[in-house]
Structures are given as C-alpha cells and as structure tokens.
Write a protein that holds these residues in place. Structure first.
Motif, mmCIF file in Angstrom:
data_model
loop_
_atom_site.group_PDB
_atom_site.id
_atom_site.type_symbol
_atom_site.label_atom_id
_atom_site.label_comp_id
_atom_site.label_asym_id
_atom_site.label_seq_id
_atom_site.Cartn_x
_atom_site.Cartn_y
_atom_site.Cartn_z
ATOM 1 N N UNK A 1 -45.691 -15.668 -32.026
ATOM 2 C CA UNK A 1 -46.426 -16.866 -32.423
ATOM 3 C C UNK A 1 -45.886 -18.050 -31.630
ATOM 4 N N UNK A 2 -46.705 -19.083 -31.522
ATOM 5 C CA UNK A 2 -46.264 -20.379 -31.021
ATOM 6 C C UNK A 2 -46.496 -21.394 -32.131
ATOM 7 N N UNK B 1 -48.066 -31.162 -25.230
ATOM 8 C CA UNK B 1 -48.641 -30.740 -23.947
ATOM 9 C C UNK B 1 -49.749 -29.695 -24.076
ATOM 10 N N UNK B 2 -50.762 -29.847 -23.251
ATOM 11 C CA UNK B 2 -51.860 -28.871 -23.216
ATOM 12 C C UNK B 2 -51.459 -27.586 -22.496
ATOM 13 N N UNK B 3 -50.296 -27.592 -21.861
ATOM 14 C CA UNK B 3 -49.774 -26.361 -21.258
ATOM 15 C C UNK B 3 -48.532 -25.878 -22.001
ATOM 16 N N UNK B 4 -48.436 -26.197 -23.276
ATOM 17 C CA UNK B 4 -47.280 -25.806 -24.082
ATOM 18 C C UNK B 4 -47.044 -24.303 -24.041
ATOM 19 N N UNK C 1 -42.156 -23.969 -30.534
ATOM 20 C CA UNK C 1 -41.470 -22.825 -29.961
ATOM 21 C C UNK C 1 -42.315 -21.578 -29.898
ATOM 22 N N UNK C 2 -41.820 -20.624 -29.142
ATOM 23 C CA UNK C 2 -42.369 -19.269 -29.052
ATOM 24 C C UNK C 2 -41.411 -18.362 -29.814
ATOM 25 N N UNK D 1 -38.305 -24.648 -22.480
ATOM 26 C CA UNK D 1 -39.379 -25.208 -21.661
ATOM 27 C C UNK D 1 -39.250 -26.726 -21.709
ATOM 28 N N UNK D 2 -38.997 -27.337 -20.563
ATOM 29 C CA UNK D 2 -38.724 -28.772 -20.504
ATOM 30 C C UNK D 2 -39.977 -29.512 -20.032
#
Length: 207
Positions: A95-96, A106-109, A143-144, A176-177
């Motif tokens: 899951x995220x 962010x749209x690219x999360x 998070x993932x 992921x920064x």
C-alpha cells in the motif's frame, strides 16, 4: 510487483482544529480530501480511507472505510496496519499511504517511493522533504508499506511502539526525497491558521 493500493490516513483526532474531520474542510471549492483523492487515485490501483467512528459520514466518497484495529488512537502506524490488513484481503502486495490533511503532495509520489524501495529486502520506503539548504526531514505518513510485514507491525504496536521511523528504520526503509520549492509539498493543515495558508497557496497555484 503489482500496483500498490492507496490508503488515506484520516484516523486522527484533529484536536488542534477543534475536532472533526480535517479532510472535510473547504479548499478552493472542494474538500481537502477531494484534493488528496485527485492526487492519489491516478497513482494506485484503488483507494480506501482509514477513519474511525461512524463510516457513514464518508458514504458520499464511495470508498471503503477501514478503522484502526488497535484501540486508543495509536497514531499513523495503526492506520498503516489497518490498510495492510485490508490490502491482504484484496490480494495486494503493498500500500501507499497519504495523509488526509495534505492537499499538495507530489503527483509522482508512488513512482518515487517504488524507486526508493528497489533492491531492499522489503518494498518499504518513506517520503522526505529537502529544503534549498539541503536539510532533509522525513514525512512518515507518506510511505510505501509491504503487506508481508503486517504481522510484524501488529506485534510492534501491541508492544507499545508508536513512532513510525523507529519501525521503518528497523526494517531499513528506503527514502524518496522531494524538493521544497515555493511550498513544502507535504504542507499539512493542523490549525485554522494553516488552513488559511493552504487557501492562499491554492489560490496562488490556480491563478
């Protein structure tokens, strides 16, 4: 790996906003939750909402509503566990999570979290913001999370663990920064003053 499922974390008490559901507050003609959904849904297979109390109040969203299984408002990790248990029933691997009070994330999360988790023992990664000065601060509600660790997480919560990064560090989570430009993409609404700031920022973004 299968596409992650999305879980919006809305299980907090919103004490600094005087209680209630922060995600229902209005921002640019929509609720904050609407903004969160618009960013998360295109990035995941499907979305559920982690919230406690009467789920009927979210019926208009058409989302599964999953409550914490750990009593006493145990914080975001309890919402993560609820999401992982739900994902397991869906046959998902990961899951995220996204917070319900953070409308500009962010749209690219998801792709960035997936990249950050590559070559790790488990597909586990947290987000972080990075300022112009190079300083990095973690954003542990974004998070993932791997379904394979749900029983480990349940045991940790049963033992009293509440701090997200203590558990994710134990399992060597990736990171992921995301750079901070005009605003921190993980700016969240906790107070009436921050709601006014969010409304101003939303107005600037839509001009």
């Amino acid at each position: 790996m299968k596409q992650p499922l999305g879980v919006i974390l809305a299980g907090g008490l919103a004490t600094r906003m005087g209680g209630g559901d922060k995600g229902r507050l209005e921002l640019s003609g929509q609720s904050i939750l609407d903004h969160v959904l618009a960013r998360l849904q295109p990035q995941v297979a499907t979305v559920a909402l982690n919230a406690n109390g009467d789920p009927a109040r979210f019926a208009d969203l058409g989302l599964p509503v999953i409550a914490d299984s750990v009593e006493g408002y145990a914080g975001p990790l309890a919402g993560v566990l609820a999401g992982l248990d739900w994902a397991a029933t869906q046959g998902a691997d990961t899951i995220v999570t996204a917070a319900a009070d953070t409308p500009f994330f962010p749209c690219d999360l998801v792709p960035q979290l997936l990249l950050a988790a590559e070559d790790r023992r488990y597909p586990l990664a947290l987000s972080a913001s990075q300022g112009a000065d190079g300083k990095v601060w973690r954003q542990p509600t974004f998070g993932l999370w791997p379904v394979a660790l749900r029983h480990d997480l349940r045991a940790a919560l049963d033992d009293g663990l509440r701090k997200v990064v203590l558990w994710t560090d134990k399992h060597e989570a990736g990171q992921a920064v995301f750079p901070v430009s005009d605003i921190d993409p993980f700016f969240n609404v906790n107070t009436p003053e921050e709601l006014q700031t969010a409304r101003r920022l939303a107005g600037e973004q839509t001009r």
